[in-house]
Design an enzyme around this catalytic site. Structure first.
Site, PDB file in Angstrom:
ATOM      1  N   LYS A  51      -1.762  -3.441  -7.419  1.00 36.56           N
ATOM      2  CA  LYS A  51      -2.085  -2.306  -6.542  1.00 36.56           C
ATOM      3  C   LYS A  51      -1.506  -1.002  -7.098  1.00 36.56           C
ATOM      4  O   LYS A  51      -1.758   0.066  -6.577  1.00 36.56           O
ATOM      5  CB  LYS A  51      -1.513  -2.532  -5.146  1.00 36.56           C
ATOM      6  CG  LYS A  51      -1.860  -3.875  -4.545  1.00 36.56           C
ATOM      7  CD  LYS A  51      -2.910  -3.788  -3.491  1.00 36.56           C
ATOM      8  CE  LYS A  51      -3.008  -5.107  -2.757  1.00 36.56           C
ATOM      9  NZ  LYS A  51      -4.310  -5.317  -2.169  1.00 36.56           N
TER      10      LYS A  51
ATOM     11  N   CYS B  80      -8.543  -8.566   5.711  1.00 38.40           N
ATOM     12  CA  CYS B  80      -7.403  -9.468   5.955  1.00 38.40           C
ATOM     13  C   CYS B  80      -6.519  -8.970   7.095  1.00 38.40           C
ATOM     14  O   CYS B  80      -5.293  -9.129   7.055  1.00 38.40           O
ATOM     15  CB  CYS B  80      -6.566  -9.680   4.689  1.00 38.40           C
ATOM     16  SG  CYS B  80      -7.465 -10.470   3.366  1.00 38.40           S
TER      17      CYS B  80
ATOM     18  N   GLN C 170       0.823  -1.218   0.000  1.00 38.84           N
ATOM     19  CA  GLN C 170       0.000   0.000   0.000  1.00 38.84           C
ATOM     20  C   GLN C 170       0.855   1.266   0.000  1.00 38.84           C
ATOM     21  O   GLN C 170       0.341   2.354   0.279  1.00 38.84           O
ATOM     22  CB  GLN C 170      -0.927   0.003   1.233  1.00 38.84           C
ATOM     23  CG  GLN C 170      -1.890  -1.157   1.296  1.00 38.84           C
ATOM     24  CD  GLN C 170      -2.964  -1.118   0.218  1.00 38.84           C
ATOM     25  OE1 GLN C 170      -3.202  -0.084  -0.415  1.00 38.84           O
ATOM     26  NE2 GLN C 170      -3.598  -2.242  -0.009  1.00 38.84           N
TER      27      GLN C 170
HETATM   28  N1  PMP Z   1      -0.093  -6.455   2.355  1.00 42.87           N
HETATM   29  C1  PMP Z   1      -0.917  -5.409   2.304  1.00 42.87           C
HETATM   30  C2  PMP Z   1      -0.637  -4.215   3.169  1.00 42.87           C
HETATM   31  C3  PMP Z   1      -2.004  -5.421   1.433  1.00 42.87           C
HETATM   32  O1  PMP Z   1      -2.835  -4.385   1.376  1.00 42.87           O
HETATM   33  C4  PMP Z   1      -2.220  -6.561   0.622  1.00 42.87           C
HETATM   34  C5  PMP Z   1      -3.411  -6.642  -0.308  1.00 42.87           C
HETATM   35  N2  PMP Z   1      -4.609  -6.215   0.257  1.00 42.87           N
HETATM   36  C6  PMP Z   1      -1.322  -7.619   0.705  1.00 42.87           C
HETATM   37  C7  PMP Z   1      -0.275  -7.529   1.582  1.00 42.87           C
HETATM   38  C8  PMP Z   1      -1.468  -8.847  -0.131  1.00 42.87           C
HETATM   39  O2  PMP Z   1      -1.329  -8.536  -1.473  1.00 42.87           O
HETATM   40  P1  PMP Z   1      -1.650  -9.619  -2.610  1.00 42.87           P
HETATM   41  O3  PMP Z   1      -2.995 -10.166  -2.291  1.00 42.87           O
HETATM   42  O4  PMP Z   1      -1.617  -8.829  -3.871  1.00 42.87           O
HETATM   43  O5  PMP Z   1      -0.580 -10.659  -2.530  1.00 42.87           O
END
Ligand code: PMP
Length: 407
Positions: free
Chosen positions: A227, A365, A204
């Site tokens: 992202k 999450c 982020q």
């Molecule tokens: N870390 C952070 C701070 C996130 O926002 C995210 C995605 N929401 C992730 C890890 C995981 O990313 P990805 O699902 O693209 O592997």
């Protein structure tokens, strides 16, 4: 303040003219994934339409061209985060994949029974679970760096948390739930005083802040292409050469070997030692186009505009009766989590959706954050530089409508 033409920027993203339920799309779920500019869509189409081929294997024209494009993407990432060497850039599936790689491989090499790994309380599950698995595997202990009620970590806590058994500090730069921007330079400096390397989750941060891994002396930095306006299924692990050279491979297969016999296998050099199998070639090319796009606008201009949107949104949200912010760090990115009275976030999210407004609801999450605040979830609006004050106004009136329907 705004240093780019917002109307022109919005025209670069075809999806922004879509309608949902007959209403103009107001996309405020950029923390989950970002929309793609035409430049990225074109780069993907061009690859598949004109030079689709496997990389690093063929002598033929298309394979050379695809290889050149993939390696140019690697150099593009290197330049974007100011890494010293292109072979310190490993292409992965995304942030989660990158962290799993480090948690497995670094722990296998350096973590022994009784050792400790530290993660912060505000981590995404993907920066918790791989470390829990590594600790279980290596007989190590996972320690938690707690935050305060505003969603802020206290640097001084590290002096007591870190011991001579600590092998890694894994911390997010920007919280996907709270929006907290952690002082990464200070965190890395403090950890290094104790000789502890740092993995920075930049999932982020990469799309909001200029990043220089050398100036900050970051050991590992991870992020996802999707992202930062690039495709899904591609991500990056940056690791300092001194670590990557020593770490064992994560996965075995084609492309990561020097020679294979049944009596044994020798592994090839960085970065390919960590890139077993056919990579996501289109993903790397799309990511490169996305980084170029962002660079053309400029992260400083992006950060300034997004901050303006954040202040505008926070001020208006604060005026809604019963609204409570979750995450009130003084340093925040344009991600706002909140609750209204005792309304369930899901119900509010659903009513916003019917008005064409996309926000995220739930635990994002980050269940430990929900536990900390004693809540089931939040409503989260996460903003991008293609959002407008008009869209924030739409969110506010959408919320007012939702509140009056649910109350
Ligand atoms: N870390 C952070 C701070 C996130 O926002 C995210 C995605 N929401 C992730 C890890 C995981 O990313 P990805 O699902 O693209 O592997």
């Amino acid at each position: 303040m705004q240093q780019f033409n917002i109307e022109k920027v919005r025209q670069d993203f075809p999806i922004l003219t879509e309608k949902v339920y007959g209403k103009p799309l107001v996309y405020l779920d950029n923390g989950a994934t970002t929309q793609k500019p035409q430049a990225v869509i074109d780069a993907l189409t061009q690859y598949y339409a004109t030079y689709n081929s496997n990389v690093h294997r063929g002598v033929h024209f298309l394979s050379q061209k695809a290889t050149d494009a993939e390696e140019a993407a690697r150099r593009g990432v290197q330049a974007f985060i100011h890494a010293a060497h292109e072979y310190e850039i490993i292409f992965t599936k995304g942030t989660t994949d990158s962290i799993n790689l480090v948690a497995y491989s670094f722990a296998k090499k350096y973590v022994r029974p009784g050792d400790e790994i530290i993660v912060s309380e505000m981590e995404h599950h993907s920066n918790i679970v791989p470390w829990q698995m590594a600790c279980e595997d290596r007989g190590a202990t996972l320690k938690v760096w707690r935050m305060n009620e505003k969603g802020v970590l206290d640097l001084a806590d590290l002096d007591t948390l870190i011991t001579d058994k600590t092998k890694m500090l894994a911390v997010t730069w920007v919280s996907n739930t709270l929006g907290t921007v952690n002082p990464i330079a200070d965190i890395v400096a403090k950890a290094h005083q104790h000789d502890v390397p740092v993995l920075v989750d930049a999932a982020q941060a990469i799309q909001h802040l200029p990043i220089d891994v050398q100036a900050l002396d970051i050991d590992f930095l991870v992020f996802s292409g999707h992202k930062i306006y690039g495709p899904t299924g591609i991500g990056v692990l940056y690791g300092k050469e001194k670590w990557l050279q020593e770490m064992p491979p994560y996965q075995g297969g084609g492309s990561m070997i020097k020679s294979v016999q049944f009596s044994g296998t020798t592994y090839t050099d960085l970065p390919f030692r960590f890139e077993a199998g056919t990579p996501n070639i289109a993903g790397a090319i799309g990511l490169h186009a996305a980084l170029n796009y962002v660079q053309d606008i400029g992260l400083t201009a992006i950060a300034a505009y997004e901050h303006e949107l954040l202040v505008y949104a926070q001020t208006q949200l604060a005026a809604i009766p019963g609204l409570r912010f979750i995450g009130e760090a003084p340093e925040k990115s344009a991600t706002i989590s909140f609750l209204i009275g005792d309304l369930h976030p899901f119900d509010v999210g659903e009513l916003l959706d019917k008005q064409g407004i996309a926000v995220r609801t739930g635990h994002h999450c980050c269940q430990p954050i929900m536990d900390k605040f004693g809540i089931p979830g939040t409503i989260r609006a996460s903003l991008s530089f293609y959002n407008t004050k008009g869209e924030i106004d739409a969110l506010i009136s959408g919320l007012q409508k939702a509140v009056s329907m649910l109350s």
